[in-house]
Enzyme design. Structure first.
Site, mmCIF file in Angstrom:
data_model
loop_
_atom_site.group_PDB
_atom_site.id
_atom_site.type_symbol
_atom_site.label_atom_id
_atom_site.label_comp_id
_atom_site.label_asym_id
_atom_site.label_seq_id
_atom_site.Cartn_x
_atom_site.Cartn_y
_atom_site.Cartn_z
ATOM 1 N N GLU A 188 0.810 -1.213 0.000
ATOM 2 C CA GLU A 188 0.000 0.000 0.000
ATOM 3 C C GLU A 188 0.843 1.263 0.000
ATOM 4 O O GLU A 188 0.474 2.273 -0.614
ATOM 5 C CB GLU A 188 -0.949 -0.002 1.205
ATOM 6 C CG GLU A 188 -2.163 -0.933 1.071
ATOM 7 C CD GLU A 188 -1.861 -2.396 1.352
ATOM 8 O OE1 GLU A 188 -0.716 -2.706 1.724
ATOM 9 O OE2 GLU A 188 -2.771 -3.237 1.188
ATOM 10 N N HIS B 22 -11.511 -5.158 9.410
ATOM 11 C CA HIS B 22 -12.167 -5.029 8.106
ATOM 12 C C HIS B 22 -13.418 -4.155 8.242
ATOM 13 O O HIS B 22 -14.355 -4.300 7.473
ATOM 14 C CB HIS B 22 -12.572 -6.397 7.545
ATOM 15 C CG HIS B 22 -11.441 -7.255 7.087
ATOM 16 N ND1 HIS B 22 -10.624 -7.927 7.956
ATOM 17 C CD2 HIS B 22 -10.962 -7.548 5.836
ATOM 18 C CE1 HIS B 22 -9.712 -8.609 7.269
ATOM 19 N NE2 HIS B 22 -9.890 -8.387 5.995
HETATM 20 C C1 LIG Z 1 -1.565 -4.951 4.298
HETATM 21 C C2 LIG Z 1 -2.686 -5.749 3.711
HETATM 22 N N1 LIG Z 1 -3.170 -5.423 2.508
HETATM 23 C C3 LIG Z 1 -4.191 -6.098 1.963
HETATM 24 C C4 LIG Z 1 -4.762 -7.155 2.619
HETATM 25 C C5 LIG Z 1 -5.954 -7.917 2.003
HETATM 26 N N2 LIG Z 1 -5.600 -9.315 1.737
HETATM 27 C C6 LIG Z 1 -5.908 -10.297 2.597
HETATM 28 S S1 LIG Z 1 -5.329 -11.796 2.089
HETATM 29 C C7 LIG Z 1 -4.683 -11.123 0.670
HETATM 30 C C8 LIG Z 1 -3.940 -11.989 -0.287
HETATM 31 C C9 LIG Z 1 -2.807 -12.666 0.418
HETATM 32 O O1 LIG Z 1 -2.025 -13.393 -0.475
HETATM 33 P P1 LIG Z 1 -0.848 -14.301 0.047
HETATM 34 O O2 LIG Z 1 0.016 -13.532 0.964
HETATM 35 O O3 LIG Z 1 -0.198 -14.902 -1.135
HETATM 36 O O4 LIG Z 1 -1.555 -15.386 0.950
HETATM 37 P P2 LIG Z 1 -2.595 -16.518 0.486
HETATM 38 O O5 LIG Z 1 -3.955 -15.916 0.574
HETATM 39 O O6 LIG Z 1 -2.228 -16.916 -0.898
HETATM 40 O O7 LIG Z 1 -2.405 -17.615 1.475
HETATM 41 C C10 LIG Z 1 -4.919 -9.754 0.622
HETATM 42 C C11 LIG Z 1 -4.495 -8.855 -0.473
HETATM 43 C C12 LIG Z 1 -4.243 -7.454 3.888
HETATM 44 N N3 LIG Z 1 -4.749 -8.448 4.620
HETATM 45 N N4 LIG Z 1 -3.206 -6.748 4.403
#
Ligand SMILES: Cc1ncc(C[n+]2csc(CCOP(=O)(O)OP(=O)(O)O)c2C)c(N)n1
Ligand SMILES: Cc1ncc(C[n+]2csc(CCOP(=O)(O)OP(=O)(O)O)c2C)c(N)n1
Ligand SMILES: [Mg+2]
Ligand SMILES: [Mg+2]
Lengths: 321, 345, 345, 321
Positions: free
Chosen positions: D58, D125
């Site tokens: 971000e 959230h």
């Molecule tokens: C700082 C932040 N930005 C955005 C999010 C929203 N978000 C939650 S899970 C996710 C995807 C996470 O991807 P990854 O780290 O690859 O984990 P996976 O879901 O594949 O296990 C996002 C963008 C968040 N939780 N924290």
């Protein structure tokens, strides 16, 4: 003997390290260098391994302190300037501040923020961030305005089982002196009548306390007795002491160095008008810094922040109402 | 109870076959439980997001089984670590309570689903902001060091997407500077929500980051339980023995949507046929059979035990009361006399 | 005017000798100017911090000279890049004005000292939060790409300490994902304020981070002007030719305090005698003499020209008016009708 | 035809991309996936290369938008949830917000924050961050509470030459519908009388507007006519419209879903009491969420945030005064 506000902060940390083995200090250059402002001078030497230099990673600094606190430690973090805590606000507001409520496990960390404006500080070394942190549930926000409070409230902060944001004012570091450090002092949570008066109440804190005191001295010569309430902590706010003062004077001016929108002044006015509306003989007023970034040039800076002259002028208007 | 039995298997035996058997059962328990939460979610019985670890159980369980609560190890799971949580010692009922809003759950219904944890037990209750729990785990290790403890390790989980956060970077660098016994497990499941890894990072393999932090690094097939167990065993031991932080990248594929609201139609079928696209649970089961470490009858016994456990836990949790707003203190501070309560409303 | 002359030398000639001569003079100009600001600071004529680039001029000028404003290159200097700023095209008078609080300076005395820049001219006015300007430079490149421009490069400066920020990480990763023509110059001057690099990072050389981001990497002697010019020339060209982002680590030593308030007593004399502890300006001067690219007479002529330029600029800036608070609009928004002015006071 | 609040946001972005080549969209999963809430549905396909997936960074998202805006672009950023913008607050509050004042070069970026609580959203959230951003000079903060405003104000936001924080409420995404999108609407900066009345004024915004409207409907049956001011933007605040309403009713209740300390309610009350003290027949009151993190469980959540029942009860107290 005479001791400065800055020395009081150093002394409080010294005493906390001495008295409690669980205390440690972590921040950029706090170790052998003694910190950008020398607030940790000599401590690394005196308490080997307990006063530790951090990388330029404010988020990780706070995150690790939260973790350490769960192991029984009582970390004291120094942000080099309050402004840089902005990049740690997520750990402070979302991780530390929510922990007790979410889990029942307290999070006793103290985050020291060297706050407020000085000549030439400019937009990024001058901020007063107390009102931003105060919006987050789960934090205690202290804003000492005297040498005695800087000392006793920092000691209390380290003992408090919740995350404390300790907003110490850089302008007071060298300017403010006291004869000695207090053994006993008002506890955190209580405001102090810094000056008794009867014609109007000024509610303020931190460096603005001294501008307000100056303004009150000036108005004394014009025949006005101004009462001054030093908030000392802006979360919690000691509403009772404020209301009692307004009950005596009927008039309220709130003064803060922070940006104008929302903030301490608005919060105090809302409490007073909601709970003590009938006590007011005139509309409550407030004085803040201007709604722009904080200017670098001393001439602009002096206009940007409230000064004793501006406070006196606001008070005259309020008294004339 | 089968759950307890799994734990015994973990602690008492260090021979690979028993470990494999225990690991498999945690994986199966996690999969079964998560499938149950998914259907409860679809039935409207669970609010908030339901995120499954489908396809990552081997990698998840690998780290957790290598940790040892008796040595005060710390575990920082994330959204897809049901298997690891169970292996670390989470009670299934506490997971069920959290999903189902029971006030008896560890988060007392104040927080939900994957955000549960148990601080005193060494399991970090994650906040949502990705990456921010890593430095909290590090802090636990720093705290233990201050308290003159030794032999502890911290294990922390993150996804490929989470590696792009500033918090991840600051924490890894800090851990390396402090030479902490920290094992960082990155589940590279090829996606962060809908975003595939080409839009997330530009190195060949995330393990290429290890050297830049001064970590020891491992890049492994995260669908192969054997490899996972062995690698984490090694990494955790290296950390415990003072070799500093360890970075383990597991290559695998998320075999479900990001959450149960997401049909993952953006994941092509080819992807599933490519390397690391397989289902670790099936692969492990095949290995159990092929190697003779277990057999069909035993596995089907395990399965029915687990189904019952899951049924028991979810139905028990469903019968438990939700929170009562009027019993809540509505205080965010532990220091009551400094709590403002409703001063401001 | 000698300053203009330096610029001509930069643009017109690509032969190494002229480039070296031009670079040297920017270095000398920067050093001379900064020493003047330091004495003005000690005399109380400058408020805020004064941070010098002493020892880093060769590395700083190397990047800036490789950039080309005519191709709309972008430059993101930091606190020790006076040499680079001048080489990129900053007018000395604007630097002097900013330090001395003249309202005619680019920041109109609203911001000071190292925080100056000129957005339309491609020079980013840094905020203090380390690392946060890198993604701003990237954004300029993204913007140019949207506008169908080509052949542009962004060069951005940071210190060893700044690499520990989350902002640094996010920006480098983002630049790699976007395959931006970005050159990141890390001046590893062995210290971040009082903190030496062992407390800042744990890899052998920060260039070890390049691979983890998918950058091309260079680790060089930052005290050797020749090496700096050559490396940045190459890195900028690689970026311009589409090979994606480049990371250049310059090894050198900060030959002054963090700021002029700091006596740097924590930097030992041995440190200065170690590798990369030398003064790039002296080394370059020796090289000019040894190689016959210049001679004592010319250098002493340059020196006196530069001293005069610095004297002229600072005394001109000192004669200029400061800001008038009553002439200020005190509006943070460009959209005046949405500006609240003093609604809240 | 009927269109939801969420569809209005999608439509506004569609139109902005269509009308102005300088507009692009950047955020996690906004591309072919269409965003976590589908607010950018179909846009990546319709405007190739202009709707771009971001890494989970971000800070860099906002930093790069600031840079791109200096090249004449008008970036629209989607934060996946408002809460996650916390880790970008430095770029927003210190980099974007200060740029025009420091340099004279405007910074036209729009940051969309899916804000506010929903059932099961929990502490991370559900946040309403408008009052935190409002403290920073140099930002415009919009808080649309209707489908029409979601559309017209987002279009305006993208045209405004300053950084705009666009707080869209997730609870309204699917719940709120309108017959059509407006061609003309009140401009940014003006509040709207959402309901005319004479006995008391409720000042509110975003999802709370609808709770207030429900409360007013209920009180109608008890014989009370409640006037409701929808702020629409909380920075700037349209103080004139509020004062005019309070002049009509003599009574003020401010309602916001955000945390209680400071914030919009305190700011509005401070303005009204300072400029319109004599207009008030009763102490001004406010209703906020409670001063704890936002609870996960729906039953707790409903108690944590103000509801139509709570608003009605506060109004009854106010009317009885
Ligand atoms: C700082 C932040 N930005 C955005 C999010 C929203 N978000 C939650 S899970 C996710 C995807 C996470 O991807 P990854 O780290 O690859 O984990 P996976 O879901 O594949 O296990 C996002 C963008 C968040 N939780 N924290
Ligand atoms: C986020 C952040 N934290 C702290 C600071 C305070 N600070 C200013 S300069 C500095 C040291 C920088 O060290 P380095 O990056 O190595 O640059 P150098 O001064 O050596 O050129 C620090 C800690 C800051 N500017 N930004
Ligand atoms: Mg992933
Ligand atoms: Mg350095």
């Amino acid at each position: 003997m005479s001791i400065t506000y800055l020395e009081a902060i150093q002394a409080a940390q010294d005493k906390a390290l001495e008295d409690n083995e669980s205390v440690y200090i972590y921040g950029q250059d706090v170790g052998s260098f003694g910190g950008a402002f020398k607030a940790t001078k000599n401590l690394a030497k005196k308490y080997p391994g307990r006063v530790i230099d951090a990388p330029i990673s404010e988020d990780a600094m706070v995150g690790s302190a939260i973790g350490a606190s769960a192991e029984g430690m009582r970390p004291v973090l120094e942000m080099q300037f309050a402004d840089f805590s902005t990049v740690a606000i997520n750990q402070i507001g979302n991780q530390a501040a929510t922990q007790f409520w979410r889990t029942g496990v307290p999070c006793p960390i103290t985050v020291r923020l060297p706050s407020g404006g000085t000549e030439g500080g400019g937009p990024f070394h001058s901020q007063s961030m107390e009102a931003i942190y105060a919006q987050y549930p789960g934090l205690i926000i202290l804003t000492p305005g005297t040498v005695e409070d800087a000392y006793s409230m920092l000691l209390e902060a380290i003992e408090i089982d919740d995350p404390v944001i300790f907003c110490e004012h850089k302008y007071l570091y060298y300017h403010l002196k006291a004869d000695r450090l207090p053994h006993k002092n008002l506890p955190v949570g209580k405001a102090r009548i810094a000056r008794a008066g009867k014609h109007a109440t000024v509610v303020t804190y931190s460096a603005m306390l001294h501008e307000a005191l100056l303004a009150a001295d000036g108005l004394k010569e014009e025949g006005w007795d101004i009462e001054i309430v030093d908030l000392r902590s802006i979360k919690p706010i000691d509403t009772d002491t404020i209301l009692a003062s307004v009950a005596r004077t009927g008039r309220l001016l709130c003064v803060s160095e922070a940006f104008p929108w929302g903030g301490v002044n608005a919060e105090v006015i809302s409490r007073v008008t909601s709970e003590g509306f009938h006590l007011l003989d005139a509309p409550p007023q407030r004085l803040n810094a201007k709604d722009t970034p904080i200017p670098f040039h001393p001439d602009l800076w002096k206009t940007h922040r409230p000064t004793s002259q501006a406070i006196a002028s606001s008070l005259r208007n309020l008294l004339r109402y | 109870m089968a759950e307890a039995e799994i734990k015994v298997a973990k602690k008492e035996s260090s021979d690979p076959a028993s470990q494999y058997r225990a690991a498999f059962r945690y994986m199966l328990l996690a999969r079964t439980f998560e499938e149950r939460t998914a259907s409860l979610y679809r039935a409207g019985k669970i609010v908030g997001g339901v995120f499954m670890g489908k396809g990552q159980e081997a990698f998840s369980v690998g780290l957790a089984l290598a940790l040892d609560k008796e040595r005060e190890d710390i575990y920082g799971p994330l959204i897809r670590d049901q298997a690891g949580r169970l292996a670390f010692g989470e009670q299934l009922i506490d997971a069920a309570r959290t999903y189902l809003g029971s006030v008896k759950g560890p988060m007392r219904a104040r927080d939900g689903n994957v955000h549960r944890g148990n601080i005193h037990d060494g399991m970090i209750p994650m906040i949502s902001h990705l990456g921010s729990h890593i430095s909290v785990v590090s802090g636990r290790l720093i705290g233990k060091r201050f308290n003159n403890k030794s032999n502890f390790v911290g294990g922390v989980c993150i996804g490929d997407g989470g590696t792009s956060t500033g918090a991840f970077h600051e924490a890894l660098n800090q851990a390396a500077v402090e030479k902490l016994p920290l094992v960082v497990a990155v589940a590279d499941n090829q996606f962060a929500y809908s975003t595939s890894t080409e839009r997330q990072f530009a190195c060949k393999d995330l393990v290429d980051r290890a050297i830049g932090y001064g970590f020891e690094g491992y890049s492994i097939d995260g669908t192969n339980l054997d490899v996972c167990l062995e690698t984490f065993d090694k990494a955790v031991n290296r950390a415990r023995e003072g070799h500093g932080p360890q970075l383990v990248i597991g290559h695998l594929l998320r075999l479900c949507g990001h959450g149960e609201h997401d049909d993952a139609s953006y994941i092509s079928d080819e992807r599933k046929k490519q390397a690391f696209g397989g289902d670790c649970l099936q692969i492990a089961q095949q290995h159990l059979l092929d190697s003779g470490i277990s057999n069909k009858i035993e596995i089907s016994q395990w399965t029915s035990d687990i189904v019952k456990q899951v049924e028991d836990a979810t139905s028990a949790a469903q019968r438990e009361p939700g929170p009562d707003p009027f019993q809540e203190t509505w205080q965010a501070l532990s220091t009551s006399h400094l709590s403002e309560g409703n001063a401001t409303t």
